[in-house]
Scaffold this motif. Structure first.
Motif, PDB file in Angstrom:
ATOM      1  N   ASP A  33       0.883  -1.173   0.000  1.00  0.00           N
ATOM      2  CA  ASP A  33       0.000   0.000   0.000  1.00  0.00           C
ATOM      3  C   ASP A  33       0.922   1.223   0.000  1.00  0.00           C
ATOM      4  N   SER A  34       1.169   1.795  -1.178  1.00  0.00           N
ATOM      5  CA  SER A  34       2.147   2.891  -1.239  1.00  0.00           C
ATOM      6  C   SER A  34       1.650   4.141  -0.527  1.00  0.00           C
ATOM      7  N   GLY A  35       0.328   4.304  -0.431  1.00  0.00           N
ATOM      8  CA  GLY A  35      -0.226   5.452   0.279  1.00  0.00           C
ATOM      9  C   GLY A  35       0.194   5.449   1.744  1.00  0.00           C
ATOM     10  N   TYR A  38       3.395   7.418   2.202  1.00  0.00           N
ATOM     11  CA  TYR A  38       3.223   8.879   2.245  1.00  0.00           C
ATOM     12  C   TYR A  38       2.535   9.299   3.543  1.00  0.00           C
ATOM     13  N   ARG A  39       1.644   8.447   4.034  1.00  0.00           N
ATOM     14  CA  ARG A  39       0.985   8.735   5.309  1.00  0.00           C
ATOM     15  C   ARG A  39       1.995   8.700   6.459  1.00  0.00           C
ATOM     16  N   ALA A  40       2.929   7.761   6.424  1.00  0.00           N
ATOM     17  CA  ALA A  40       3.933   7.660   7.488  1.00  0.00           C
ATOM     18  C   ALA A  40       4.846   8.890   7.486  1.00  0.00           C
ATOM     19  N   VAL A 103      -1.807  14.736   4.177  1.00  0.00           N
ATOM     20  CA  VAL A 103      -0.931  13.874   3.373  1.00  0.00           C
ATOM     21  C   VAL A 103      -0.732  14.379   1.943  1.00  0.00           C
ATOM     22  N   SER A 104      -1.737  14.967   1.331  1.00  0.00           N
ATOM     23  CA  SER A 104      -1.585  15.344  -0.075  1.00  0.00           C
ATOM     24  C   SER A 104      -0.514  16.413  -0.303  1.00  0.00           C
ATOM     25  N   PRO A 105      -0.448  17.484   0.511  1.00  0.00           N
ATOM     26  CA  PRO A 105       0.660  18.426   0.330  1.00  0.00           C
ATOM     27  C   PRO A 105       2.030  17.792   0.562  1.00  0.00           C
ATOM     28  N   VAL A 106       2.119  16.851   1.495  1.00  0.00           N
ATOM     29  CA  VAL A 106       3.407  16.185   1.723  1.00  0.00           C
ATOM     30  C   VAL A 106       3.781  15.336   0.507  1.00  0.00           C
ATOM     31  N   ALA A 107       2.769  14.633  -0.033  1.00  0.00           N
ATOM     32  CA  ALA A 107       3.020  13.759  -1.187  1.00  0.00           C
ATOM     33  C   ALA A 107       3.297  14.549  -2.462  1.00  0.00           C
ATOM     34  N   ALA A 108       3.044  15.858  -2.428  1.00  0.00           N
ATOM     35  CA  ALA A 108       3.302  16.684  -3.614  1.00  0.00           C
ATOM     36  C   ALA A 108       4.762  17.128  -3.684  1.00  0.00           C
ATOM     37  N   VAL A 112      10.224  13.995  -1.585  1.00  0.00           N
ATOM     38  CA  VAL A 112       9.543  12.935  -0.824  1.00  0.00           C
ATOM     39  C   VAL A 112       9.187  11.810  -1.785  1.00  0.00           C
ATOM     40  N   ARG A 113       8.650  12.174  -2.947  1.00  0.00           N
ATOM     41  CA  ARG A 113       8.246  11.167  -3.923  1.00  0.00           C
ATOM     42  C   ARG A 113       9.461  10.356  -4.398  1.00  0.00           C
ATOM     43  N   ALA A 114      10.561  11.053  -4.676  1.00  0.00           N
ATOM     44  CA  ALA A 114      11.749  10.345  -5.172  1.00  0.00           C
ATOM     45  C   ALA A 114      12.196   9.281  -4.176  1.00  0.00           C
ATOM     46  N   GLY A 133      -1.704   2.817  -5.472  1.00  0.00           N
ATOM     47  CA  GLY A 133      -1.315   4.200  -5.190  1.00  0.00           C
ATOM     48  C   GLY A 133      -1.891   5.156  -6.204  1.00  0.00           C
ATOM     49  N   ARG A 134      -1.079   6.151  -6.593  1.00  0.00           N
ATOM     50  CA  ARG A 134      -1.533   7.169  -7.546  1.00  0.00           C
ATOM     51  C   ARG A 134      -0.675   7.195  -8.812  1.00  0.00           C
ATOM     52  N   ASP A 135       0.576   6.743  -8.670  1.00  0.00           N
ATOM     53  CA  ASP A 135       1.545   6.866  -9.766  1.00  0.00           C
ATOM     54  C   ASP A 135       2.254   5.546 -10.033  1.00  0.00           C
ATOM     55  N   ILE A 136       1.636   4.449  -9.637  1.00  0.00           N
ATOM     56  CA  ILE A 136       2.328   3.153  -9.747  1.00  0.00           C
ATOM     57  C   ILE A 136       2.474   2.749 -11.218  1.00  0.00           C
ATOM     58  N   GLU A 183     -10.957  17.134  -1.755  1.00  0.00           N
ATOM     59  CA  GLU A 183      -9.748  17.953  -1.681  1.00  0.00           C
ATOM     60  C   GLU A 183      -8.530  17.156  -2.128  1.00  0.00           C
ATOM     61  N   ARG A 184      -8.454  15.903  -1.650  1.00  0.00           N
ATOM     62  CA  ARG A 184      -7.303  15.071  -2.026  1.00  0.00           C
ATOM     63  C   ARG A 184      -7.317  14.766  -3.519  1.00  0.00           C
ATOM     64  N   ASP A 185      -8.499  14.471  -4.072  1.00  0.00           N
ATOM     65  CA  ASP A 185      -8.609  14.241  -5.522  1.00  0.00           C
ATOM     66  C   ASP A 185      -8.027  15.433  -6.269  1.00  0.00           C
ATOM     67  N   ILE A 187      -5.940  17.947  -5.215  1.00  0.00           N
ATOM     68  CA  ILE A 187      -4.481  18.152  -5.064  1.00  0.00           C
ATOM     69  C   ILE A 187      -3.719  17.049  -5.813  1.00  0.00           C
ATOM     70  N   ASP A 188      -4.157  15.800  -5.661  1.00  0.00           N
ATOM     71  CA  ASP A 188      -3.443  14.679  -6.281  1.00  0.00           C
ATOM     72  C   ASP A 188      -3.441  14.772  -7.813  1.00  0.00           C
ATOM     73  N   SER A 189      -4.547  15.286  -8.375  1.00  0.00           N
ATOM     74  CA  SER A 189      -4.648  15.319  -9.839  1.00  0.00           C
ATOM     75  C   SER A 189      -3.994  16.548 -10.458  1.00  0.00           C
ATOM     76  N   THR A 190      -3.825  17.607  -9.670  1.00  0.00           N
ATOM     77  CA  THR A 190      -3.314  18.845 -10.251  1.00  0.00           C
ATOM     78  C   THR A 190      -1.874  19.159  -9.846  1.00  0.00           C
ATOM     79  N   ARG A 191      -1.278  18.350  -8.956  1.00  0.00           N
ATOM     80  CA  ARG A 191       0.094  18.649  -8.531  1.00  0.00           C
ATOM     81  C   ARG A 191       1.065  18.468  -9.704  1.00  0.00           C
ATOM     82  N   GLU A 192       2.217  19.113  -9.558  1.00  0.00           N
ATOM     83  CA  GLU A 192       3.193  19.078 -10.639  1.00  0.00           C
ATOM     84  C   GLU A 192       3.973  17.755 -10.662  1.00  0.00           C
TER      85      GLU A 192
HETATM   86  O1  C5P Z   1      -3.966   5.639  -0.887  1.00  0.00           O
HETATM   87  P1  C5P Z   1      -4.155   6.638   0.222  1.00  0.00           P
HETATM   88  O2  C5P Z   1      -5.441   7.395   0.132  1.00  0.00           O
HETATM   89  O3  C5P Z   1      -3.929   6.064   1.585  1.00  0.00           O
HETATM   90  O4  C5P Z   1      -2.983   7.692  -0.008  1.00  0.00           O
HETATM   91  C1  C5P Z   1      -2.856   8.827   0.806  1.00  0.00           C
HETATM   92  C2  C5P Z   1      -2.294   9.978   0.000  1.00  0.00           C
HETATM   93  O5  C5P Z   1      -0.949   9.679  -0.382  1.00  0.00           O
HETATM   94  C3  C5P Z   1      -3.005  10.296  -1.311  1.00  0.00           C
HETATM   95  O6  C5P Z   1      -4.068  11.212  -1.131  1.00  0.00           O
HETATM   96  C4  C5P Z   1      -1.897  10.907  -2.141  1.00  0.00           C
HETATM   97  O7  C5P Z   1      -1.763  12.290  -1.842  1.00  0.00           O
HETATM   98  C5  C5P Z   1      -0.658  10.218  -1.648  1.00  0.00           C
HETATM   99  N1  C5P Z   1      -0.185   9.146  -2.531  1.00  0.00           N
HETATM  100  C6  C5P Z   1       0.590   9.486  -3.615  1.00  0.00           C
HETATM  101  N2  C5P Z   1       1.140   8.521  -4.396  1.00  0.00           N
HETATM  102  C7  C5P Z   1       0.919   7.234  -4.143  1.00  0.00           C
HETATM  103  C8  C5P Z   1       0.088   6.853  -3.056  1.00  0.00           C
HETATM  104  C9  C5P Z   1      -0.459   7.840  -2.268  1.00  0.00           C
HETATM  105  O8  C5P Z   1       0.802  10.677  -3.863  1.00  0.00           O
HETATM  106  N3  C5P Z   1       1.490   6.311  -4.915  1.00  0.00           N
END
Ligand code: C5P
Length: 227
Positions: A33-35, A38-40, A103-108, A112-114, A133-136, A183-185, A187-192
């Motif tokens: 669960d890659s999310g 990012y949550r951790a 979590v979404s601003p941190v994941a942006a 952190v992503r690298a 996840g979002r970018d698997i 909100e997460r949708d 940020i997650d869809s529009t981040r760079e």
């Molecule tokens: O999957 P989950 O909702 O637990 O993920 C939490 C957050 O982590 C997402 O809203 C997203 O911002 C970020 N995430 C991501 N890339 C992934 C998995 C999660 O940016 N591969």
């Protein structure tokens, strides 16, 4: 014995992990669960007081990234893996609203992503893995043999998350959760850095009106076609 990589991406709270877990169990694959990763990192940042009012102290967090160690350990009792942050089991805490809301601003943050992507690719190097996840399918495993893009309406997703948290005894409001999902949708869809998008070769699974069994049967069929 040919093993494949299954990449499952999609919007927040659409049941990606549930599907991923079940598929992994069916084929004896590892489930990640890659999310949770990012949550951790987000929980770490909250504890270090690096987030206030939704604003992240980006450089300070980047400087501390080498001190963050994340791993998954199998919990035989629950028959699932728990997420550990620097040796501490944080599985429950990372699912609560303070983490979901930040979590979404941190994941942006690209750095952190690298760091997370490097860990994820390491986990998948022997294949036989299902990661959600979002970018698997777009970034982590662009060569995955099976890519799924899962979605459902925001209202249905919020209701599911509400039911899940309420069942755990948490006091939450449906409105608050719906707002968080939307909100997460956004940020997650529009981040760079690696925005959420469907990989060109991903199959779409809209599960708004499908039962777990129906979804699982469909996905298992798709995996078998690729073995
Ligand atoms: O999957 P989950 O909702 O637990 O993920 C939490 C957050 O982590 C997402 O809203 C997203 O911002 C970020 N995430 C991501 N890339 C992934 C998995 C999660 O940016 N591969």
């Amino acid at each position: 014995n040919h093993k494949i990589v299954v990449a499952i991406d999609g919007h927040s709270s659409c049941g990606k992990s549930t599907i991923a877990k079940a598929v992994a169990a069916r084929f004896g694959y590892i489930f990640i669960d890659s999310g949770a990763m990012y949550r951790a990192v987000t929980l770490f940042a909250l504890r270090k007081q690096l987030i206030s009012e939704g604003l992240v102290k980006v450089q300070e967090l980047i400087d501390l990234l080498p001190t963050i160690q994340i791993d998954f350990r199998y919990n035989a009792e629950k028959q699932k893996s728990d997420t550990f942050l620097n040796g501490e089991n944080v599985e429950d805490e990372i699912r609560q609203l303070p983490v979901s809301q930040n979590v979404s601003p941190v994941a942006a943050i690209a750095e952190v992503r690298a760091a997370m992507v490097r860990l994820q690719q390491e986990m998948g190097k022997d294949k036989g893995i299902v990661m959600d996840g979002r970018d698997i399918g777009t970034v982590v495993f662009p060569d995955a043999e099976l890519k799924l893009f899962v979605t459902a309406s925001a209202e249905i997703r919020a209701q599911r998350r509400f039911d899940e948290l309420t069942a755990k005894g948490e006091t939450v409001s449906y409105e608050e959760i719906l707002q968080n999902v939307q909100e997460r949708d956004h940020i997650d869809s529009t981040r760079e850095a690696s925005p959420l998008r469907k990989a060109d070769d991903a199959l779409v699974l809209d599960n708004s009106y499908l039962t777990r069994e129906e979804q699982l049967d469909w996905v298992i069929e798709k995996v078998k076609e690729r073995l």
